[in-house]
Scaffold this motif. Structure first.
Motif, PDB file in Angstrom:
ATOM      1  N   ALA A   1      -9.613  15.027  17.058  1.00 40.52           N
ATOM      2  CA  ALA A   1      -8.163  15.005  17.270  1.00 40.52           C
ATOM      3  C   ALA A   1      -7.450  15.850  16.217  1.00 40.52           C
ATOM      4  O   ALA A   1      -6.491  16.566  16.523  1.00 40.52           O
ATOM      5  CB  ALA A   1      -7.648  13.563  17.231  1.00 40.52           C
TER       6      ALA A   1
ATOM      7  N   PHE B   1      -5.040  16.013  23.477  1.00 38.36           N
ATOM      8  CA  PHE B   1      -6.175  15.100  23.394  1.00 38.36           C
ATOM      9  C   PHE B   1      -6.943  15.084  24.714  1.00 38.36           C
ATOM     10  O   PHE B   1      -8.179  15.112  24.734  1.00 38.36           O
ATOM     11  CB  PHE B   1      -5.701  13.679  23.070  1.00 38.36           C
ATOM     12  CG  PHE B   1      -5.009  13.538  21.745  1.00 38.36           C
ATOM     13  CD1 PHE B   1      -5.269  14.413  20.703  1.00 38.36           C
ATOM     14  CD2 PHE B   1      -4.087  12.524  21.533  1.00 38.36           C
ATOM     15  CE1 PHE B   1      -4.628  14.284  19.473  1.00 38.36           C
ATOM     16  CE2 PHE B   1      -3.443  12.382  20.315  1.00 38.36           C
ATOM     17  CZ  PHE B   1      -3.708  13.263  19.291  1.00 38.36           C
TER      18      PHE B   1
ATOM     19  N   LEU C   1     -10.653  13.390  24.974  1.00 40.81           N
ATOM     20  CA  LEU C   1     -10.471  12.170  24.202  1.00 40.81           C
ATOM     21  C   LEU C   1      -9.804  11.106  25.077  1.00 40.81           C
ATOM     22  O   LEU C   1      -8.742  11.337  25.641  1.00 40.81           O
ATOM     23  CB  LEU C   1      -9.612  12.444  22.960  1.00 40.81           C
ATOM     24  CG  LEU C   1     -10.260  13.323  21.880  1.00 40.81           C
ATOM     25  CD1 LEU C   1      -9.252  13.656  20.799  1.00 40.81           C
ATOM     26  CD2 LEU C   1     -11.476  12.625  21.277  1.00 40.81           C
TER      27      LEU C   1
ATOM     28  N   VAL D   1      -5.391   8.931  11.768  1.00 40.51           N
ATOM     29  CA  VAL D   1      -5.569   8.902  13.217  1.00 40.51           C
ATOM     30  C   VAL D   1      -5.742   7.442  13.638  1.00 40.51           C
ATOM     31  O   VAL D   1      -6.567   6.709  13.075  1.00 40.51           O
ATOM     32  CB  VAL D   1      -6.773   9.746  13.665  1.00 40.51           C
ATOM     33  CG1 VAL D   1      -6.789   9.862  15.184  1.00 40.51           C
ATOM     34  CG2 VAL D   1      -6.720  11.138  13.031  1.00 40.51           C
TER      35      VAL D   1
ATOM     36  N   LYS E   1      -0.689  14.110  23.432  1.00 40.35           N
ATOM     37  CA  LYS E   1      -1.523  13.438  24.418  1.00 40.35           C
ATOM     38  C   LYS E   1      -2.167  14.444  25.373  1.00 40.35           C
ATOM     39  O   LYS E   1      -3.330  14.281  25.780  1.00 40.35           O
ATOM     40  CB  LYS E   1      -0.699  12.411  25.194  1.00 40.35           C
ATOM     41  CG  LYS E   1      -0.308  11.178  24.371  1.00 40.35           C
ATOM     42  CD  LYS E   1       0.590  10.265  25.164  1.00 40.35           C
ATOM     43  CE  LYS E   1       1.026   9.049  24.352  1.00 40.35           C
ATOM     44  NZ  LYS E   1      -0.105   8.176  23.983  1.00 40.35           N
TER      45      LYS E   1
ATOM     46  N   VAL F   1      -7.955   7.011  21.637  1.00 42.71           N
ATOM     47  CA  VAL F   1      -7.105   7.590  20.594  1.00 42.71           C
ATOM     48  C   VAL F   1      -5.646   7.280  20.922  1.00 42.71           C
ATOM     49  O   VAL F   1      -5.221   7.352  22.076  1.00 42.71           O
ATOM     50  CB  VAL F   1      -7.337   9.113  20.465  1.00 42.71           C
ATOM     51  CG1 VAL F   1      -6.917   9.871  21.711  1.00 42.71           C
ATOM     52  CG2 VAL F   1      -6.613   9.668  19.246  1.00 42.71           C
TER      53      VAL F   1
ATOM     54  N   GLN G   1      -7.689   7.922  26.247  1.00 40.06           N
ATOM     55  CA  GLN G   1      -6.436   7.346  25.760  1.00 40.06           C
ATOM     56  C   GLN G   1      -5.817   6.473  26.847  1.00 40.06           C
ATOM     57  O   GLN G   1      -6.217   6.507  28.004  1.00 40.06           O
ATOM     58  CB  GLN G   1      -5.463   8.443  25.322  1.00 40.06           C
ATOM     59  CG  GLN G   1      -5.184   9.507  26.358  1.00 40.06           C
ATOM     60  CD  GLN G   1      -4.484  10.723  25.767  1.00 40.06           C
ATOM     61  OE1 GLN G   1      -3.546  10.607  25.000  1.00 40.06           O
ATOM     62  NE2 GLN G   1      -4.939  11.910  26.119  1.00 40.06           N
TER      63      GLN G   1
ATOM     64  N   GLU H   1      -2.663   8.069  18.332  1.00 37.80           N
ATOM     65  CA  GLU H   1      -1.843   9.164  17.822  1.00 37.80           C
ATOM     66  C   GLU H   1      -2.373   9.658  16.493  1.00 37.80           C
ATOM     67  O   GLU H   1      -3.177   8.995  15.828  1.00 37.80           O
ATOM     68  CB  GLU H   1      -0.388   8.731  17.686  1.00 37.80           C
ATOM     69  CG  GLU H   1      -0.155   7.587  16.725  1.00 37.80           C
ATOM     70  CD  GLU H   1       1.307   7.145  16.719  1.00 37.80           C
ATOM     71  OE1 GLU H   1       2.029   7.456  17.677  1.00 37.80           O
ATOM     72  OE2 GLU H   1       1.700   6.481  15.740  1.00 37.80           O
ATOM     73  N   VAL H   2      -1.884  10.842  16.096  1.00 35.80           N
ATOM     74  CA  VAL H   2      -2.184  11.432  14.798  1.00 35.80           C
ATOM     75  C   VAL H   2      -0.899  11.466  13.984  1.00 35.80           C
ATOM     76  O   VAL H   2       0.132  11.940  14.457  1.00 35.80           O
ATOM     77  CB  VAL H   2      -2.751  12.859  14.944  1.00 35.80           C
ATOM     78  CG1 VAL H   2      -2.966  13.499  13.571  1.00 35.80           C
ATOM     79  CG2 VAL H   2      -4.063  12.851  15.727  1.00 35.80           C
TER      80      VAL H   2
END
Length: 365
Positions: free
Chosen positions: A290, A147, A152, A302, A144, A315, A154, A317-318
């Protein structure tokens, strides 16, 4: 088997996602191109022993709480007769008896950089992300922060250890209530498949949810609940990753928990997701960003939220070793994008070998 590339498919493991891993391995062993590859199944028990030879998938499945998929029961591996050997170390891998490893180990001790580090030391090519990307993506707070570093968007979140929870529980509850509010989601910092995840609607549920998450990890993440649609996209590649079309999850339960994913068959996978082309392009762009910020390689799924009230794309998580089960989004999204399951497995193996060769060239300079 002469001339075939020997692919060790490694599954099971010591995480809470052990049972899901068996289903993923079953699908890979069923769909792998046996004209090109010799599939060697290698299981890891819940206590960390390696099962080599015989049919380790069948042996581990006998003790699984999640049955294998009946439509994938045809054996697809090049099996040796007899019961599997139970070893403390993966001797065939370390001795160079395989050409490439396909880890299908979801969660800790498989998706978090540990087995990737072992394979790096052994000089063995392997499918998927390297040590850094695997460790970063598995650790939700670290991911996080990365990101956020590239902008990004979130959901708001907090993280703390179980020790901190016991030492200053009232302070943390107050902070959660001020900064995130209810409802909120509580998760282990290092796990997937929604294992140990709870939705807390008030203080009593929050305390219970933290104690559940702490069974799986010493670190806990709490996230604000977003009224959102759940979108997913698959990424494939090394230095030039590409993104699949976007899919949407419509869970059969209040949220996409373990039961909704693997037990209840009423969850829906919408492929492609019913969103605008502009939104789809944004999701694909963010997915690749990401993937790159964690230094991903090979594959990842993703996950995103599309907030209903604002249209914001967040976003989540990956996943560096996404599911490969019969209902998993990663292969389904690529199939809908024109790459069938068999060719997807082949491409992932090719990417692993390409990455390994590039690493060897750099080391020899």
């Amino acid at each position: 088997m002469t001339g075939k590339i020997r692919v060790a498919v490694v599954f099971g493991g010591q995480s809470g996602e052990h049972d899901v891993s068996l289903r993923s391995a079953q699908a890979i062993l069923r769909h792998i191109d046996r004209e090109r590859f010799a599939a060697i199944p290698i299981g890891i028990t819940r206590d960390g022993h390696w099962l080599i030879g015989g049919d380790p998938l069948k042996e581990l499945a006998a003790r699984s709480r999640l049955p294998l998929e009946p439509e994938l029961t045809e054996a697809a591996a090049d099996l040796k007769q007899g019961a599997p050997q139970r070893l403390l170390i993966p001797e065939p891998i370390l001795a160079g008896s395989v050409d490439v490893v396909f880890p299908v180990l979801h969660g800790p001790y498989g998706e978090d950089g540990t087995i990737q580090g072992l394979l790096e030391l052994a000089g063995v090519p392997y499918v998927g992300c390297g040590v850094l990307a695997s460790a970063v993506a598995m650790d939700k707070p670290t991911a996080k922060r990365l990101f956020a570093s590239v902008g990004l968007d979130q959901a708001r979140w907090l993280a703390f250890t179980h020790h901190e929870w016991h030492c200053r529980q009232d302070d943390l509850i107050g902070q959660i209530e001020r900064e995130l509010g209810y409802p909120c989601f509580v998760k282990p910092a290092n796990l997937g498949s929604s294992v140990g995840v709870s939705k807390a609607r008030g203080r009593a549920e929050l305390v219970k949810a933290v104690e559940l998450a702490a069974r799986y990890d010493r670190r806990i993440v709490v996230e604000e609940a977003i009224d959102a649609r759940e979108l997913e996209v698959s990424v494939l590649g090394n230095d030039e990753p590409v993104a699949s079309i976007v899919g949407e999850i419509v869970p059969s339960r209040e949220f996409y928990d373990y039961e909704a994913k693997y037990i209840d068959s009423n969850s829906q996978l919408l492929i492609p997701a019913p969103i605008s082309e502009e939104q789809a392009e944004t999701v694909r762009r963010m997915a690749i960003e990401a993937f790159r910020v964690i230094d991903g390689a090979g594959m990842a799924r993703v996950d995103f939220f599309l907030e209903r009230s604002t249209g914001r794309i967040l976003v989540n998580e990956v996943n560096t070793i996404p599911g490969f089960t019969a209902i998993s989004m990663y292969p389904k999204l690529w199939e809908a994008s024109g790459l069938c399951f068999r060719d997807l497995i082949t491409r992932l193996i090719e990417l692993a070998l390409e990455r390994h060769q590039e690493q060897r060239r750099r080391r020899s300079r």
